[in-house]
Design a protein around this motif. Structure first.
Motif, short mmCIF file in Angstrom:
data_model
loop_
_atom_site.label_atom_id
_atom_site.label_comp_id
_atom_site.label_asym_id
_atom_site.label_seq_id
_atom_site.Cartn_x
_atom_site.Cartn_y
_atom_site.Cartn_z
N ALA A 99 0.81 -0.83 0.10
CA ALA A 99 -0.20 0.42 -0.01
C ALA A 99 1.06 1.21 0.16
N VAL A 100 2.16 0.82 0.87
CA VAL A 100 2.80 2.44 0.77
C VAL A 100 4.24 2.70 -0.12
N LEU B 32 -4.30 -0.12 0.83
CA LEU B 32 -4.70 -0.95 2.53
C LEU B 32 -5.82 -1.88 3.16
N VAL B 33 -6.99 -0.95 3.08
CA VAL B 33 -8.54 -1.37 3.26
C VAL B 33 -8.54 -2.39 2.59
N THR C 129 -15.47 -9.65 -3.95
CA THR C 129 -15.86 -9.28 -5.37
C THR C 129 -16.04 -8.02 -5.89
N THR C 130 -15.68 -7.75 -7.04
CA THR C 130 -15.92 -6.41 -7.71
C THR C 130 -17.00 -6.24 -7.00
N ILE C 131 -17.60 -6.62 -6.50
CA ILE C 131 -18.74 -4.54 -6.20
C ILE C 131 -18.69 -4.39 -4.84
N PHE C 132 -17.79 -5.11 -4.11
CA PHE C 132 -17.90 -4.66 -2.27
C PHE C 132 -16.38 -4.42 -2.55
N THR C 133 -15.33 -4.07 -3.58
CA THR C 133 -14.41 -3.77 -3.53
C THR C 133 -14.65 -2.14 -3.96
N VAL D 176 -13.32 5.56 0.82
CA VAL D 176 -12.04 5.60 1.40
C VAL D 176 -12.27 6.92 0.76
N TYR D 177 -12.02 7.01 -0.61
CA TYR D 177 -11.84 8.13 -1.02
C TYR D 177 -13.40 9.51 -0.59
N ALA D 178 -14.17 9.18 -0.89
CA ALA D 178 -14.92 9.68 0.20
C ALA D 178 -14.85 10.26 1.61
N ILE D 179 -14.25 10.07 2.49
CA ILE D 179 -13.28 10.46 2.90
C ILE D 179 -12.81 11.25 3.42
#
Length: 350
Positions: free
Chosen positions: A60-61, A110-111, A129-133, A140-143
């Motif tokens: 992730a980093v 990371l998440v 699956t794709t829908i959950f990822t 995360v992007y909205a936060i």
């Protein structure tokens, strides 16, 4: 050009700009060295670890290390640069936005990575699956976006109110799309089907579930064709799932022998061939012993059925193929007749 040369050679440039540029260059170089030396060694150490989470953290980093060192060096260098206050304020805000965006991207990776590990550990539990990822990425992007707006002293309350009103209008316009989205969530949470399952639909299609996305589910037929099924139709369909629970199933092979055959000898030969196949073929489930039963008197043969248990759907084909070959060979060696239908035609002459 001469003016630039004079500026670079001047004492002002040497005193005011040379040191900050050196700090930025040194910080960037330190980030590259850290990534090549320290980070690479941490990756090798993580590969020897039993926990998969350390690999996810390092991955992730990985793409952000040099950027973070560069931003740190730039923020230190700007303290000694003689620039006007309002320009410095703008630059600091830009650096803060870039840093938050970078941390948000790393956090999202990371998440998603940890979520993927957790879903795999659950086995047949919560699927990844794709829908959950995609939901995790968007959340995360909205936060991160909200944090950026808050750091810029932008009030997010009116925006959330506008989004609520706009969301109602969008939901009405995208009614069919949202129906597919929630149907996909229902399919996954109810475990009706999961990626990797072999299923048959009430409409006749059959194949392996490959992925469940926002609007449709992708199914791969055994003929290597792809079928895209809307989630709403799949959610309401009658489905036979061959892999839900225990994926093994019985394989029935009908056999016929002549009426003059010794049935004790037939049973002995059939079980010898079945036992040999059970011990040698990987497709046969080792926990279930093969068996057979005589079923009735046919028109030209005494009928029996041999039972195997395959590990999964599709194993029946090689099991049937190999058993017929071996049984036919043994019947020929033992003199056991495999009859075929015969008709006696009587012609009357008047």
């Amino acid at each position: 050009m001469d003016a630039i040369t004079q500026f670079l050679n001047s004492t002002s440039f040497t005193d005011q700009w040379l040191m900050p540029l050196a700090i930025v260059a040194g910080g960037t170089l330190a980030g590259m060295i850290f990534k090549r030396v320290v980070h690479s060694r941490l990756i090798k150490a993580a590969e020897r670890s039993k926990w998969e989470g350390d690999n996810v953290i390092l991955d992730a980093v990985d793409s952000q290390i040099v950027l973070w060192f560069f931003l740190l060096a730039l923020s230190l260098a700007l303290r000694d640069v003689p620039i006007e206050e309002h320009y410095g304020l703008y630059i600091s805000k830009i650096l803060k936005i870039i840093l938050i965006a970078s941390i948000t991207h790393a956090s999202a990776k990371l998440v998603v990575g940890l979520f993927d590990i957790w879903s795999k550990q659950k086995g047949s539990g919560f699927p990844s699956t794709t829908i959950f990822t995609n939901i995790v990425w968007i959340t995360v992007y909205a936060i991160g976006l909200l944090i950026i707006l808050d750091s810029l002293n932008v009030s997010i309350t009116p925006m959330l109110t506008a989004l609520g009103v706009g969301g109602l209008a969008v939901s009405l316009a995208l009614k069919d799309t949202l129906s597919d989205v929630f149907a996909g969530l229902h399919i996954l949470l109810s475990k009706k089907v999961q990626p990797g399952d072999f299923v048959t639909l009430d409409s006749g299609e059959m194949g392996y579930i490959q992925n469940i996305s926002w609007r449709n589910t992708k199914m791969l037929e055994r003929s290597n064709n792809i079928i895209h099924i809307p989630n709403t139709k799949l959610s309401s369909a009658i489905i036979k799932n061959y892999d839900s629970g225990d994926s093994s199933f019985f394989v029935k092979i009908p056999v016929g022998v002549g009426y003059n055959s010794d049935l004790d000898q037939v049973g002995k030969v059939v079980m010898e061939v079945a036992t040999e196949l059970h011990s040698t073929m990987e497709e046969v489930n080792k926990d279930a012993e093969p068996s057979f039963k005589f079923r009735g008197f046919g028109e030209s043969s005494i009928d029996l059925v041999v039972y195997f248990r395959g590990n999964k759907y599709g194993d029946q084909n090689p099991i049937i193929h190999e058993f017929i070959k071996r049984l036919h060979k043994r019947f020929n060696q033992e003199g056991i007749e495999i009859p075929y239908p015969m008709r006696t035609v009587i012609q009357r002459s008047e």
